[in-house]
Design an enzyme around this catalytic site. Structure first.
Site, PDB file in Angstrom:
ATOM      1  N   LYS A 148      -0.827  -4.102  -3.181  1.00  0.00           N
ATOM      2  CA  LYS A 148      -2.102  -3.448  -2.855  1.00  0.00           C
ATOM      3  C   LYS A 148      -2.081  -2.044  -3.453  1.00  0.00           C
ATOM      4  O   LYS A 148      -1.485  -1.127  -2.891  1.00  0.00           O
ATOM      5  CB  LYS A 148      -2.339  -3.376  -1.353  1.00  0.00           C
ATOM      6  CG  LYS A 148      -3.683  -2.731  -1.012  1.00  0.00           C
ATOM      7  CD  LYS A 148      -3.853  -2.542   0.484  1.00  0.00           C
ATOM      8  CE  LYS A 148      -5.175  -1.839   0.770  1.00  0.00           C
ATOM      9  NZ  LYS A 148      -5.194  -0.443   0.275  1.00  0.00           N
TER      10      LYS A 148
ATOM     11  N   SER B 225       0.810  -1.213   0.000  1.00  0.00           N
ATOM     12  CA  SER B 225       0.000   0.000   0.000  1.00  0.00           C
ATOM     13  C   SER B 225       0.850   1.272   0.000  1.00  0.00           C
ATOM     14  O   SER B 225       1.561   1.542  -0.957  1.00  0.00           O
ATOM     15  CB  SER B 225      -0.960  -0.037   1.199  1.00  0.00           C
ATOM     16  OG  SER B 225      -1.958   0.937   1.088  1.00  0.00           O
TER      17      SER B 225
ATOM     18  N   ASP C 103      10.517   5.375  -9.965  1.00  0.00           N
ATOM     19  CA  ASP C 103      10.186   5.983 -11.253  1.00  0.00           C
ATOM     20  C   ASP C 103      10.852   7.334 -11.456  1.00  0.00           C
ATOM     21  O   ASP C 103      11.097   7.747 -12.592  1.00  0.00           O
ATOM     22  CB  ASP C 103       8.669   6.136 -11.386  1.00  0.00           C
ATOM     23  CG  ASP C 103       7.970   4.814 -11.691  1.00  0.00           C
ATOM     24  OD1 ASP C 103       8.658   3.781 -11.707  1.00  0.00           O
ATOM     25  OD2 ASP C 103       6.741   4.824 -11.906  1.00  0.00           O
TER      26      ASP C 103
END
Length: 444
Positions: A330, A305, A316
Site C-alpha cells: 500500500k 502502508s 534504502d
C-alpha cells in the site's frame, strides 16, 4: 419546473460554484470552451441529467421510501469508493471512529480488515485482543457477522457491526484457506487499547521491539522502549530486531518519526501527487537511538502502508537489513478533508516513494533476506498466499509494475519452533554485530 429538473439545476449550481469562476463565466456567457483546459472544466450535463433521472426514479419506484439524504450520501460514497479501495466518504460515525483509531483506543474485537470479492478479509489481528487470542489469522475471510452475510456489505458497516459495548458478544463465521468447513467464533468485545510498541530482550546484548501500528505517540513510545532495553542490558545494545510483521500502518508522521529515530541523515520518504502541496519530502535529523548498532527489520505480507515507509527508509539508507517476506504494497497517501456537520472525505491524494525512488504501490518491499514463516519441517502458512494491496478491487497500479519471489532458511530447535522468522532475524543480527566488531577492531 418538474422535480427532476429542479434537482438537476441544484446540482449544476453546486458544481459550478465548486469548480471556480472560470467555469461560471463560460456557462453564463454561453460560449463554447476555447481551450483544452476549458473543455475539461465543462460540466458533464448529460451525465448529470442521467443522475437526476435515476435519483427521481428511485424516489418514485423503490420498494420503500428513501430520504434524499440517504440517496445522496450513498451517491457520494459510491463516487469515492469507485476510485480506489482507500478513498471514502466518512459520515459522522465513521469520522469519529477514524479519530478514535488514530488515538489507539476503541471498543471491539481487535481486527484490521479490508475487502475482497465482496467479503471482508482479515489483514491482521491486533496483538493481545479477543481476535488474536481466538486464533483468527491474516487472510481469513469473514463471511457472516452475527449470522448476517457480509457479501456486498460495505467495509464501514461491517466494522460498525463488529464494534460495540465492551462485554457484548459477536459471532463470526470465517472461511480459511485449506479448511473445508466454515469456522465459527464467538468473541467478547473489549475496550481495545492499542499499545503500539512492545519490547523485550532476546538475549544479552540483543533487543526486540515490535510496533503493531503507527499512532501519534508511537515515536515517543519507541524511544522509551529502547531506553528500557538499554537499562535492562546495562549498556547500549549490540543490535536490535524491529518487528513490523502484520503492522497495518497508520499515521504518516509516526512512520517518519520512527524512521528518524534510527537515522542521522538522508531522505526518509517523499510523496508525489497532482497538486503542488501533495509533493513533500521528509529528511532525517541527527540522533540515532541505537548509536549505529546494527538492525534487522522483520516484515511479511501484513506489513503495510506506514510500516512499509519505515522498511523502505531503513533499507534504502542501508541502516537495516530487511528479513521476512514481501510486504503488502500500500503505497498511497490518504488525506482526510473535513466537511461541515462532522463529516469528512478520505481521499487518495498522492503516492509515496522510498529514498531510492521506489514506488511500493501494489508491489511492496522485497526483503534483503527472504524467510518464510516456517517451523522445522512444517509450513505454518500451509501454502496460503496472504491478501495484499494488489489483490484489492480497484487498487492503484504500481508505476513500475514489478513482482517478486521468496526463499526459506534454517532453524533452531527452540525459537525456530515458536517463531522461525525471528530466529533467522536474530541470527542475521548477530552476524552483523560480529562483522561490525571485527571492522572496528581492524581499524583500531
Amino acid at each position: 419546473m418538474t422535480s427532476r429538473f429542479r434537482i438537476l439545476s441544484i446540482l449544476c449550481l453546486t458544481l459550478a460554484i465548486g469548480i471556480g469562476p472560470g467555469v461560471r463565466y463560460a456557462l453564463a456567457a454561453g460560449t463554447p470552451a476555447g481551450t483544452a483546459q476549458a473543455q475539461k472544466d465543462m460540466l458533464p450535463l448529460k451525465e448529470l441529467q442521467t443522475f437526476s433521472e435515476i435519483f427521481q426514479r428511485i424516489k418514485q419506484d423503490y420498494v420503500k421510501p428513501v430520504s434524499d439524504k440517504e440517496l445522496l450520501d450513498n451517491a457520494i460514497q459510491g463516487m469515492l469508493t469507485g476510485l480506489d479501495p482507500h478513498s471514502a466518504y466518512l459520515d459522522a460515525n465513521a469520522f469519529k471512529q477514524l479519530q478514535i483509531d488514530t488515538t489507539g483506543e476503541f471498543g471491539g474485537l481487535g481486527l484490521v480488515v479490508g475487502t475482497k470479492d465482496g467479503f471482508i478479509q482479515v489483514v491482521s489481528p491486533i496483538d493481545d485482543t479477543p481476535a488474536q487470542r481466538a486464533g483468527i489469522k491474516p487472510g481469513d475471510i469473514i463471511t457472516r457477522i452475527n449470522d448476517v452475510s457480509v457479501q456486498g456489505l460495505g467495509l464501514d458497516q461491517a466494522v460498525k457491526m463488529m464494534r460495540g459495548k465492551p462485554g457484548s458478544e459477536v459471532k463470526l463465521e470465517i472461511a480459511r484457506q485449506g479448511v473445508s468447513k466454515p469456522l465459527h467464533f464467538v468473541l467478547k468485545r473489549e475496550v481495545i487499547r492499542v499499545d503500539s510498541v512492545k519490547s523485550h530482550m532476546l538475549e544479552p546484548g540483543y533487543g526486540y521491539v515490535r510496533i503493531t501500528s503507527f499512532q501519534a505517540n508511537t515515536p515517543a513510545s519507541l524511544k522509551k522502549a529502547i531506553d528500557k532495553l538499554d537499562h535492562e542490558n546495562k549498556g547500549p545494545l549490540k543490535g536490535l530486531v524491529l518487528d513490523l510483521r502484520n503492522n497495518p500502518g497508520g499515521v504518516l508522521s509516526a512512520a517518519v518519526g520512527v524512521s528518524n529515530a534510527f537515522l542521522n541523515r538522508g531522505l526518509i520518504v517523499y510523496t508525489k501527487g497532482r497538486l503542488a502541496d501533495s509533493d513533500l519530502r521528509y529528511e532525517a535529523t541527527p540522533g540515532d537511538a541505537l548509536h549505529g548498532a546494527p538492525m534487522v527489520v522483520l516484515v511479511n505480507g501484513g506489513t503495510a502502508s506506514a510500516a512499509e515507509i519505515v522498511s523502505g527508509a531503513l533499507k534504502d539508507n542501508h541502516r537495516a537489513l530487511i528479513v521476512g517476506t514481501r510486504t503488502f504494497g500500500k503505497g498511497s497517501v490518504q488525506t482526510v478533508l473535513p466537511l461541515s456537520h462532522d463529516t469528512a472525505v478520505k481521499l487518495t491524494t498522492a503516492l509515496y516513494f522510498t529514498p531510492n525512488g521506489h514506488s511500493i504501490q501494489a508491489e511492496g518491499i522485497e526483503p534483503n533476506i527472504v524467510v518464510e514463516p516456517l517451523a522445522v519441517g512444517k509450513s505454518l502458512s500451509d501454502g496460503f498466499q496472504m491478501l495484499r494491496e494488489a489483490d484489492l478491487a480497484g487498487h492503484l497500479a504500481n508505476p513500475d509494475g514489478k513482482a517478486k519471489a521468496a526463499r526459506d532458511g534454517k532453524g533452531d530447535p527452540s525459537l525456530a519452533h515458536t517463531d522461525f522468522q525471528l530466529y533467522e532475524a536474530l541470527t542475521v543480527l548477530k552476524s552483523l554485530a560480529l562483522s561490525q566488531s571485527f571492522r572496528a577492531a581492524s581499524t583500531g
